[in-house]
Structure formats: structure tokens, C-alpha cells
Design a protein around this motif. Structure first.
Motif, PDB file in Angstrom:
ATOM      1  N   TRP A 228       0.836  -1.209   0.000  1.00 54.06           N
ATOM      2  CA  TRP A 228       0.000   0.000   0.000  1.00 54.06           C
ATOM      3  C   TRP A 228       0.870   1.257   0.000  1.00 54.06           C
ATOM      4  CZ3 TRP A 228      -4.461  -0.185  -1.857  1.00 54.06           C
ATOM      5  CH2 TRP A 228      -5.342  -1.248  -1.608  1.00 54.06           C
ATOM      6  N   GLU A 229       2.078   1.158   0.559  1.00 53.85           N
ATOM      7  CA  GLU A 229       2.985   2.314   0.530  1.00 53.85           C
ATOM      8  C   GLU A 229       3.291   2.720  -0.904  1.00 53.85           C
ATOM      9  OE1 GLU A 229       3.140   0.483   4.438  1.00 53.85           O
ATOM     10  OE2 GLU A 229       3.379  -0.366   2.424  1.00 53.85           O
ATOM     11  N   LYS A 230       3.442   1.720  -1.786  1.00 52.76           N
ATOM     12  CA  LYS A 230       3.717   2.036  -3.190  1.00 52.76           C
ATOM     13  C   LYS A 230       2.491   2.631  -3.875  1.00 52.76           C
ATOM     14  CE  LYS A 230       7.527  -1.147  -4.029  1.00 52.76           C
ATOM     15  NZ  LYS A 230       8.049  -2.279  -4.838  1.00 52.76           N
ATOM     16  N   VAL A 231       1.306   2.193  -3.477  1.00 53.49           N
ATOM     17  CA  VAL A 231       0.085   2.775  -4.032  1.00 53.49           C
ATOM     18  C   VAL A 231      -0.026   4.242  -3.619  1.00 53.49           C
ATOM     19  CG1 VAL A 231      -2.437   2.730  -3.944  1.00 53.49           C
ATOM     20  CG2 VAL A 231      -1.158   0.584  -4.151  1.00 53.49           C
ATOM     21  N   VAL A 232       0.241   4.515  -2.349  1.00 47.91           N
ATOM     22  CA  VAL A 232       0.177   5.898  -1.862  1.00 47.91           C
ATOM     23  C   VAL A 232       1.201   6.760  -2.588  1.00 47.91           C
ATOM     24  CG1 VAL A 232       0.566   7.376   0.146  1.00 47.91           C
ATOM     25  CG2 VAL A 232      -0.757   5.261   0.384  1.00 47.91           C
ATOM     26  N   ALA A 233       2.405   6.231  -2.783  1.00 48.75           N
ATOM     27  CA  ALA A 233       3.446   6.983  -3.479  1.00 48.75           C
ATOM     28  C   ALA A 233       3.062   7.258  -4.929  1.00 48.75           C
ATOM     29  CB  ALA A 233       4.769   6.224  -3.416  1.00 48.75           C
ATOM     30  N   ALA A 234       2.366   6.312  -5.553  1.00 45.99           N
ATOM     31  CA  ALA A 234       1.957   6.485  -6.955  1.00 45.99           C
ATOM     32  C   ALA A 234       0.862   7.528  -7.102  1.00 45.99           C
ATOM     33  CB  ALA A 234       1.482   5.146  -7.516  1.00 45.99           C
ATOM     34  N   ASP A 235       0.033   7.687  -6.064  1.00 48.15           N
ATOM     35  CA  ASP A 235      -1.043   8.681  -6.035  1.00 48.15           C
ATOM     36  C   ASP A 235      -1.854   8.693  -7.340  1.00 48.15           C
ATOM     37  OD1 ASP A 235      -2.663  10.704  -5.094  1.00 48.15           O
ATOM     38  OD2 ASP A 235      -1.269  12.307  -5.671  1.00 48.15           O
ATOM     39  N   ASP A 254     -15.170  -0.034   0.002  1.00 48.61           N
ATOM     40  CA  ASP A 254     -15.372   0.105   1.449  1.00 48.61           C
ATOM     41  C   ASP A 254     -14.035   0.105   2.184  1.00 48.61           C
ATOM     42  OD1 ASP A 254     -18.088   0.170   1.039  1.00 48.61           O
ATOM     43  OD2 ASP A 254     -18.417  -1.940   1.586  1.00 48.61           O
ATOM     44  N   TYR A 255     -13.151  -0.787   1.763  1.00 47.99           N
ATOM     45  CA  TYR A 255     -11.841  -0.856   2.414  1.00 47.99           C
ATOM     46  C   TYR A 255     -11.059   0.445   2.209  1.00 47.99           C
ATOM     47  CZ  TYR A 255      -7.177  -2.349   3.738  1.00 47.99           C
ATOM     48  OH  TYR A 255      -5.945  -2.431   4.348  1.00 47.99           O
ATOM     49  N   LEU A 256     -11.027   0.923   0.959  1.00 46.90           N
ATOM     50  CA  LEU A 256     -10.275   2.145   0.651  1.00 46.90           C
ATOM     51  C   LEU A 256     -10.841   3.345   1.412  1.00 46.90           C
ATOM     52  CD1 LEU A 256      -9.937   1.655  -3.219  1.00 46.90           C
ATOM     53  CD2 LEU A 256      -8.062   1.557  -1.560  1.00 46.90           C
ATOM     54  N   GLU A 257     -12.151   3.426   1.490  1.00 48.23           N
ATOM     55  CA  GLU A 257     -12.779   4.601   2.102  1.00 48.23           C
ATOM     56  C   GLU A 257     -12.688   4.597   3.632  1.00 48.23           C
ATOM     57  OE1 GLU A 257     -16.003   6.003  -1.249  1.00 48.23           O
ATOM     58  OE2 GLU A 257     -16.721   4.695   0.384  1.00 48.23           O
ATOM     59  N   HIS A 258     -12.464   3.436   4.228  1.00 52.88           N
ATOM     60  CA  HIS A 258     -12.409   3.364   5.688  1.00 52.88           C
ATOM     61  C   HIS A 258     -10.995   3.233   6.244  1.00 52.88           C
ATOM     62  CE1 HIS A 258     -16.703   2.441   4.997  1.00 52.88           C
ATOM     63  NE2 HIS A 258     -16.851   3.067   6.153  1.00 52.88           N
ATOM     64  N   ASP A 259     -10.026   3.032   5.361  1.00 56.04           N
ATOM     65  CA  ASP A 259      -8.642   2.973   5.827  1.00 56.04           C
ATOM     66  C   ASP A 259      -8.159   4.397   6.111  1.00 56.04           C
ATOM     67  OD1 ASP A 259      -5.987   1.153   5.829  1.00 56.04           O
ATOM     68  OD2 ASP A 259      -5.528   3.135   5.001  1.00 56.04           O
ATOM     69  N   VAL A 261      -5.319   5.851   6.032  1.00 57.54           N
ATOM     70  CA  VAL A 261      -4.335   6.401   5.094  1.00 57.54           C
ATOM     71  C   VAL A 261      -4.889   6.435   3.670  1.00 57.54           C
ATOM     72  CG1 VAL A 261      -2.051   6.073   4.068  1.00 57.54           C
ATOM     73  CG2 VAL A 261      -2.383   5.679   6.521  1.00 57.54           C
ATOM     74  N   LEU A 262      -5.422   5.315   3.221  1.00 57.56           N
ATOM     75  CA  LEU A 262      -5.889   5.225   1.833  1.00 57.56           C
ATOM     76  C   LEU A 262      -7.074   6.146   1.564  1.00 57.56           C
ATOM     77  CD1 LEU A 262      -5.618   1.347   1.450  1.00 57.56           C
ATOM     78  CD2 LEU A 262      -3.964   3.086   0.719  1.00 57.56           C
ATOM     79  N   SER A 263      -7.859   6.404   2.580  1.00 56.78           N
ATOM     80  CA  SER A 263      -9.011   7.290   2.389  1.00 56.78           C
ATOM     81  C   SER A 263      -8.598   8.716   2.044  1.00 56.78           C
ATOM     82  CB  SER A 263      -9.875   7.310   3.652  1.00 56.78           C
ATOM     83  OG  SER A 263      -9.138   7.786   4.763  1.00 56.78           O
ATOM     84  N   LYS A 264      -7.325   9.048   2.285  1.00 50.15           N
ATOM     85  CA  LYS A 264      -6.837  10.389   1.975  1.00 50.15           C
ATOM     86  C   LYS A 264      -6.309  10.511   0.547  1.00 50.15           C
ATOM     87  CE  LYS A 264      -5.694  11.767   6.714  1.00 50.15           C
ATOM     88  NZ  LYS A 264      -6.402  10.649   7.380  1.00 50.15           N
ATOM     89  N   LEU A 265      -6.203   9.388  -0.168  1.00 51.11           N
ATOM     90  CA  LEU A 265      -5.796   9.463  -1.581  1.00 51.11           C
ATOM     91  C   LEU A 265      -6.795  10.313  -2.352  1.00 51.11           C
ATOM     92  CD1 LEU A 265      -4.765   5.767  -2.357  1.00 51.11           C
ATOM     93  CD2 LEU A 265      -3.264   7.760  -2.477  1.00 51.11           C
TER      94      LEU A 265
END
Length: 305
Positions: A228-235, A254-259, A261-265
């Protein structure tokens, strides 16, 4: 597992195709086809073979509306792989699968054993057990499978028509370029270590067709697990979500929206999601439909001019 009755008609020439290191030969077009994965089933339906299908099995998602009536006319042997006993009741003379897992002792038996029982078989080239025999993932390779099956069943003109129609579709997507200047993540499954579209599979073909940039295009193979760190870095600007019975698009949203960190993408906050049936993400007869869906979805995400 006996073949259906009937012999080679006088003067009929046997047809042979090379498939995963095996020569598949039929004396006459098969009359009792059983398909053992959704990809194989949909190739058969696209070629109009439903009247020659004795059974089908194992859907990943829903058969599209354009083939629904044809699919409903075919006996469903099992929700997943049928037992050998159930397969016997269909009296197949030809088995067609997308994945090598169909041709094991636990399911249909090996292709060699089947041939010894008079049952020919075909395995999608993308599913060959020997990875050295798997072709590069290209539109031509996907059409090659379609042409192989059409040749075996004596309907080569139908495969040619489908290829022509899809070539026209792809040319339209290139002109529209709905994905121009967009970075896209193709998220298939897994929350712990996301399984994503890499640089050499169906997702890459689709994203290339619509002019988008795959954020993981530099990874080998068709699919890879990443962090997930690489996903966040890729933005990514947008996220394509595979929708399958075993892992729905909504569960991933649901997972993306409730995480936390990921919810801030940005893509998650904007709900920049494009949902694609799993069957439209793998090389096969529906991949062009996947490109159409992604093209339309990315177009809809762009601000109105």
C-alpha cells in the motif's frame, strides 16, 4: 468418458491446432462441448456455439446481457468445477477451459487421459501450465484463441467478424483517448498486499488502448502484489476496480474509504472509481468490452468542459 456418437463424415478433413504443446485434432466439428471456466464459456457463446454445448461451469461474475439468452439455454453442471461423475452425465466430446486447474485428476482428468477416452480438449494459451508456452499478452494473442476455437468448430468466419468489430472499437478508443494524462491503478483483489494490474496483462492492454498510464506498468507479468505504501506513493488519479463474485468492487471501495491512510488518496476522496467485471480484465473475448467500460468511466470522471 465416451465421446458423443457419430463418426467422421465421408471426405471431411480433420482439423488440427497447436495448443499448449499439444496437437488438438478433430475429425468433425464437436457436437457436445463442455466449457469449464467463464472465459471459455464466453468465447463459445460469442461464436454462437450454444446449440452444441452440452454443459458449462464456473462463473467469476455475470454473463453479459448480449449472451444471456444463449447461456440460459445451456445446462449448468456446477457453480464451480463439476465432479467427474457430473461431467460424465453430459457425455462431452470436447472440453474447453481457461485454466490448467480444470485438467487435473480432481476435475476433468489430464488432457492425455481425456484423449485416450476419445475426448479432445483445448486450454486457453494464457493458461498453459508450461509458462514458456504462454504467449505475450496482446490483442492478437487473444484473437488467436478465438480463431483456434472457431477453426475446431468449423466457424472461422465468426471469429474473423468478431476480430474486425473489436479492431474498430479499439481504433475508436485510441481516437477518444479518455485516459490521456491520467495515472490509473488497476486494483484486482487483496487488502493486505493489493493484487494489481502490472505491465504485461489484460489491464495494461486496456489502459494502453484508452491512453491512460498504468502506475505499475514497470512491473513484470500481468499481475503483481504490491505494498500500500507504493500505491500511496503512486497517487493515482483514478482506480479501476475488478468486480468478481469472490471479491466485489464494493468491498474494495469500502476498504479504501475506511482505511485512515488510503481514504486520503485523491482518487478515493473524489470517488474516482471505474468498476469493471473481472471477466473484462483478462485476455479474452470480453477484453474489448473492458476497454469500452474503462474509456466511458474515465470520460465520466473528467470535469465537463
Amino acid at each position: 468418458m465416451p465421446a458423443a456418437p457419430g463418426g467422421t463424415s465421408a471426405g471431411a478433413a480433420p482439423v488440427s491446432v497447436e495448443n499448449c504443446g499439444t496437437t488438438v485434432t478433430v475429425g468433425t466439428p464437436p457436437e457436445r462441448l463442455v466449457t469449464l471456466n467463464e472465459g471459455a464459456t464466453e468465447v463459445a457463446l460469442a461464436l454462437g456455439l450454444e446449440s452444441r454445448m452440452a454443459g458449462t461451469a464456473y462463473l467469476d461474475d455475470a454473463v453479459p446481457e448480449k449472451w444471456k439468452a444463449a447461456y440460459d439455454s445451456v445446462p449448468v453442471l456446477s457453480a464451480k468445477y463439476p465432479t467427474k461423475e457430473k461431467l460424465l452425465t453430459a457425455r462431452p466430446d470436447f472440453l474447453y477451459a481457461s485454466y490448467a486447474s480444470a485438467f487435473t485428476d480432481k476435475v476433468a482428468g489430464t488432457r492425455e487421459d481425456l484423449r485416450g477416452q476419445g475426448v479432445a480438449s483445448y486450454l486457453s494459451p494464457f493458461g498453459c501450465s508450461d509458462k514458456s508456452q504462454v504467449p505475450p499478452t496482446t490483442w492478437q494473442a487473444a484473437w488467436g484463441e478465438l480463431h483456434d476455437v472457431a477453426q475446431v468448430f468449423g466457424v472461422p468466419e465468426r471469429a474473423a467478424a468478431i476480430q474486425h468489430q473489436q479492431e474498430q472499437q479499439l481504433a475508436g478508443f485510441t481516437t477518444t483517448a479518455a485516459g490521456k494524462d491520467l495515472k490509473v491503478l488497476w486494483y484486482d483483489s487483496d487488502t493486505k498486499s493489493p493484487f494489481v494490474g502490472a505491465g504485461h496483462g489484460g489491464p495494461q492492454l486496456v489502459l494502453d488502448a484508452v491512453g491512460a498510464r498504468n502506475v505499475f506498468a514497470d512491473l513484470p507479468g500481468g499481475w503483481q502484489n504490491v505494498s500500500w505504501e507504493k500505491v500511496v506513493a503512486a497517487d493515482p488519479d483514478a482506480i479501476v476496480l475488478a468486480d468478481a463474485g469472490w471479491d466485489t468492487a464494493q468491498s474494495k471501495i469500502d476498504y479504501l474509504e475506511h482505511d485512515p491512510v488510503l481514504s486520503k488518496l485523491g482518487a478515493v476522496r473524489r470517488k474516482a472509481f471505474v468498476v469493471v467485471p473481472f471477466s473484462e480484465s483478462t485476455p479474452g473475448v470480453r477484453l474489448a468490452d473492458g476497454a469500452a467500460r474503462v474509456s466511458a468511466g474515465l470520460s465520466a470522471l473528467r470535469p465537463a468542459s
